[in-house]
Design a protein around this motif. Structure first.
Motif, PDB file in Angstrom:
ATOM      1  N   GLN A  41      73.156  41.838 116.306  1.00 34.16           N
ATOM      2  CA  GLN A  41      73.245  41.138 117.583  1.00 34.16           C
ATOM      3  C   GLN A  41      73.995  39.814 117.494  1.00 34.16           C
ATOM      4  O   GLN A  41      74.169  39.145 118.515  1.00 34.16           O
ATOM      5  N   VAL A  42      74.411  39.404 116.296  1.00 36.79           N
ATOM      6  CA  VAL A  42      75.119  38.126 116.153  1.00 36.79           C
ATOM      7  C   VAL A  42      76.593  38.385 115.867  1.00 36.79           C
ATOM      8  O   VAL A  42      76.948  39.349 115.202  1.00 36.79           O
ATOM      9  N   ASP A  43      77.418  37.500 116.371  1.00 35.99           N
ATOM     10  CA  ASP A  43      78.864  37.617 116.178  1.00 35.99           C
ATOM     11  C   ASP A  43      79.386  36.254 115.735  1.00 35.99           C
ATOM     12  O   ASP A  43      79.817  35.450 116.547  1.00 35.99           O
ATOM     13  N   GLY A  44      79.301  36.004 114.440  1.00 36.06           N
ATOM     14  CA  GLY A  44      79.712  34.714 113.911  1.00 36.06           C
ATOM     15  C   GLY A  44      78.756  34.247 112.838  1.00 36.06           C
ATOM     16  O   GLY A  44      77.863  34.984 112.415  1.00 36.06           O
ATOM     17  N   PRO A  45      78.921  33.007 112.382  1.00 35.48           N
ATOM     18  CA  PRO A  45      78.103  32.491 111.281  1.00 35.48           C
ATOM     19  C   PRO A  45      76.630  32.344 111.668  1.00 35.48           C
ATOM     20  O   PRO A  45      76.295  32.077 112.819  1.00 35.48           O
ATOM     21  N   VAL A  46      75.775  32.516 110.655  1.00 34.90           N
ATOM     22  CA  VAL A  46      74.323  32.445 110.851  1.00 34.90           C
ATOM     23  C   VAL A  46      73.724  31.458 109.858  1.00 34.90           C
ATOM     24  O   VAL A  46      74.127  31.403 108.690  1.00 34.90           O
TER      25      VAL A  46
END
Length: 207
Positions: free
Chosen positions: A42-47
């Motif tokens: 569900q994430v699109d990019g740095p975490v």
């Protein structure tokens, strides 16, 4: 703050034993693994893995293709994480004062790290999460379900510790998450038959 220093010192003391204890956590807890897999999807990019410990969850997210990095109060934990996962980024830091620019990450994972944060400081941490998340970014918080606080004086491997463990009701945490500018999307209850259940809250940052 005393609780920050106590938490860092305690986890420095138990770092090696804790790392061994959690090394197979995802194998033992398939529903937790599923929750982290969903988070990654569900994430699109740095975490940011806030309270990353020895980096086991950070590494799992990275194995799924996530640009994941971790912070932890404990230099001992960060040292273990760096040695175990030299390809990833780990720093000593506090979730109540994140050294990250505004809107710089797409996701924040706080896996059982808010449990040592006193009630009055939880909104501070949540506001920091909201600040560093992009609008629409995803927050996942794992926590112990219950009421009250207990002082943990002995931990993994029998080593001495001095940390408060705060149990919280889902409504209590959800209210503070909403107050910090998030929309709660889901709440998962894990192992409801256990003496102390676990839960994971998913919420989206509102711009």
């Amino acid at each position: 703050m005393t609780w920050l220093a106590d938490t860092a010192t305690s986890y420095d003391t138990v770092a090696e034993s804790y790392a061994e204890f959690v090394s197979d956590a995802l194998d033992r807890q398939p529903y937790l693994k599923a929750a982290l897999t969903l988070f990654a999807a569900q994430v699109d990019g740095p975490v940011l893995d806030a309270g990353c410990g020895p980096g086991h969850f950070t590494a799992y997210l990275a194995s799924l293709g996530v640009d994941a990095a971790g912070i932890d109060l404990s230099p001992g934990m960060v040292g273990l994480a760096r040695r175990a996962h030299p390809e990833l980024r780990f720093e000593v830091g506090s979730m109540t004062d994140l050294a990250l620019p505004d809107a710089s990450v797409a996701g924040v994972l706080a896996s059982w790290s808010l449990i040592h944060v006193p009630d009055e400081a939880v909104p501070v941490a949540l506001e920091q999460f909201h600040r560093v998340l992009r609008p629409g970014g995803l927050l996942a918080v794992g926590y112990h379900v219950g009421a009250g606080t207990r002082l943990k004086t002995q931990g993994y491997g029998g080593h001495p510790m001095k940390v408060n463990v705060h149990l919280r009701q889902p409504w209590w945490l959800a209210r503070r998450v909403r107050d910090a500018g998030f929309r709660v999307e889901a709440e998962w209850l894990l192992d409801p038959e256990a003496e102390v259940s676990q839960a994971i809250l998913f919420a989206r940052s509102q711009g």
